[in-house]
Design an enzyme around this catalytic site. Structure first.
Site, PDB file in Angstrom:
ATOM      1  CG  HIS A 129     -43.669   2.207  20.026  1.00 17.97           C
ATOM      2  ND1 HIS A 129     -44.007   2.983  18.940  1.00 17.97           N
ATOM      3  CD2 HIS A 129     -44.097   2.888  21.138  1.00 17.97           C
ATOM      4  CE1 HIS A 129     -44.624   4.076  19.356  1.00 17.97           C
ATOM      5  NE2 HIS A 129     -44.689   4.038  20.686  1.00 17.97           N
ATOM      6  N   GLY A 154     -24.681  13.153  -8.753  1.00 12.73           N
ATOM      7  CA  GLY A 154     -24.780  11.785  -8.257  1.00 12.73           C
ATOM      8  C   GLY A 154     -24.609  11.749  -6.744  1.00 12.73           C
ATOM      9  CD  GLU A 213      -2.549   1.696   0.268  1.00 13.26           C
ATOM     10  OE1 GLU A 213      -2.319   2.807  -0.274  1.00 13.26           O
ATOM     11  OE2 GLU A 213      -3.437   0.911  -0.121  1.00 13.26           O
TER      12      GLU A 213
END
Length: 432
Positions: free
Chosen positions: A410, A169, A32
């Protein structure tokens, strides 16, 4: 030493594949050149959501009086960006720690058939996974070099209060949300006839309407033809004055260092088959670099599956059911088909938690073929969390009655899913 697996790139695709391979006993090396985590963690998903969270909290000051809160509030973008950087750095370090057991090379790589050259070392491999990701795509527009791309925006807050965002987008609309919520004047330019063209017209219309209330201007069906000092000119001849232009029209594959492999490309991306195999034997490609579906969670799933393929196993993750999310306010999410033999819809104006949170304008929309749920579109608070429940239902071909029998707690926004399911039979409790 010959490694069982060498991975180029440590974004969601690469590091997921690395972790998966290590846990199954493979000898792994990863290369990387930047920080672990790739675009998503350092210059994309995570920085964007961090900025958006700050913007949302700041915007809530407008309802403080109604909520019984008093006091002056200011927005300090320098502190917001500092927090963004700290979060990305923390998560990047976490990714590296997950790869304990792999040899990590932090450098550029040049890839050849059978080996990789990294920092002067020859790294031989039995299998190679290319997960080099993508970079901002800059179209051929006169003066495009004067525009900022997403990497630039995440590196530093754009100067000025008047911004033109080229592209409506997902990236463009999230930028529009952040900047408009923090007080900047925003114009979005989109070449198609509506923003977020990958989603339904209903969702596009709803989010555009809400952002107009924040002062955002939309120019659709036109393109940018020139970017100059202090202006953007459109294909219709209109010139928009601005302090900065941001290009958010898409992304292109990162192919640096791969030239010697002579990989077959398709539309500028690495071409692979259903097993992620390229035209070069034992060389695989996953994530954005293939151009299939440029979403971090899809890339991670490919990271899991490519290791399965290398080990001769059946692919673990179903890649046919992929949720798509947009972190505007309210949030947007969809999965599966957006059409069906029957459609149900529950408006969140009938949901107590949505009213409490101030997001009563929204909906949960479900699609079914026969008795089986095949798709969902959500435009509501916590849509990006709720979509996972529906993705599970669709991937497992659950029937309407299967989801209807589940009790939703709920007060939660998730009750809207239950109501939408019951609406298929006309028995939704909070819908007249």
């Amino acid at each position: 030493m010959i490694y069982d697996l060498v991975i180029i790139g440590l974004g969601p695709a690469g590091y997921t594949a690395g972790v998966r391979a290590i846990k199954q006993g493979l000898k792994v090396a990863v290369v990387e050149r930047d920080r672990a985590g790739g675009t998503c963690l350092n210059r994309g998903c995570i920085p964007m959501k961090t900025l958006l969270h700050s913007a949302k909290v700041y915007d809530e000051r407008l309802s403080f009086d109604e909520l019984g809160i008093t006091g002056d509030i200011a927005f300090d973008s320098s502190k917001v960006y500092l927090r963004k950087n700290e979060i990305s750095q923390k998560l990047s370090s976490g990714v590296e720690s997950l790869l304990k057991g792999a040899d990590i090379f932090k450098c550029d790589a040049e890839v050849f058939d059978g080996y990789v050259m990294a920092d002067g070392q020859k790294i031989e491999y039995k299998n190679l996974v290319i997960a080099t990701g993508s970079k901002p795509f800059m179209p051929k527009i006169e003066g495009i070099e004067k525009a900022l791309n997403s990497d630039d925006v995440f590196a530093a807050e754009p100067e000025g209060d008047r911004l033109v965002i080229i592209g409506g987008g997902v990236i463009g609309m999230e930028f529009a949300t952040y900047f408009s919520y923090t007080g900047k004047t925003v114009t979005v330019v989109e070449g198609t006839d509506r923003v977020l063209p990958m989603f339904s017209k209903e969702i596009s219309t709803q989010i555009a309407s809400l952002l107009r209330q924040k002062g955002v201007t939309f120019k659709t069906g036109v393109t940018a033809t020139e970017i100059g000092d202090g202006f953007v000119e459109l294909s219709g001849g209109e010139r928009i004055e601005c302090d900065n232009a941001i290009c958010a029209v898409g992304r292109a594959a990162c192919l640096d260092g791969l030239e010697s492999l002579n990989l077959e490309l398709e539309r500028g991306y690495i071409k692979v088959d259903n097993n992620f195999q390229t035209n070069v034997k034992q060389v695989y490609a996953i994530g954005d670099v293939t151009g299939k579906c440029q979403l971090a969670h899809y890339a991670s799933a490919e990271g899991v599956n490519v290791v399965d393929v290398i080990l001769g196993k059946k692919q673990s993750v179903d890649l046919s059911v992929v949720p798509s999310c947009v972190y505007t306010y309210p949030q947007i999410a969809s999965v599966g088909k957006t059409e069906g033999e029957s459609v149900s819809k529950f408006m969140t104006g009938g949901n107590a938690k949505s009213i409490i949170e101030g997001y009563s304008r929204g909906f949960v929309k479900l699609y079914a073929d026969g008795k089986v749920i095949v798709g969902a579109e959500l435009f509501c608070d916590n849509a990006t969390e709720l979509i996972s429940e529906l993705a599970v239902a669709i991937a497992n071909k659950l029937k309407i009655e299967d989801v209807a029998k589940v009790i939703h707690p709920h007060p939660t926004v998730s009750e809207s899913v239950s109501e939408a399911v019951w609406d298929f039979t006309g028995l939704a409790t909070h819908k007249r």
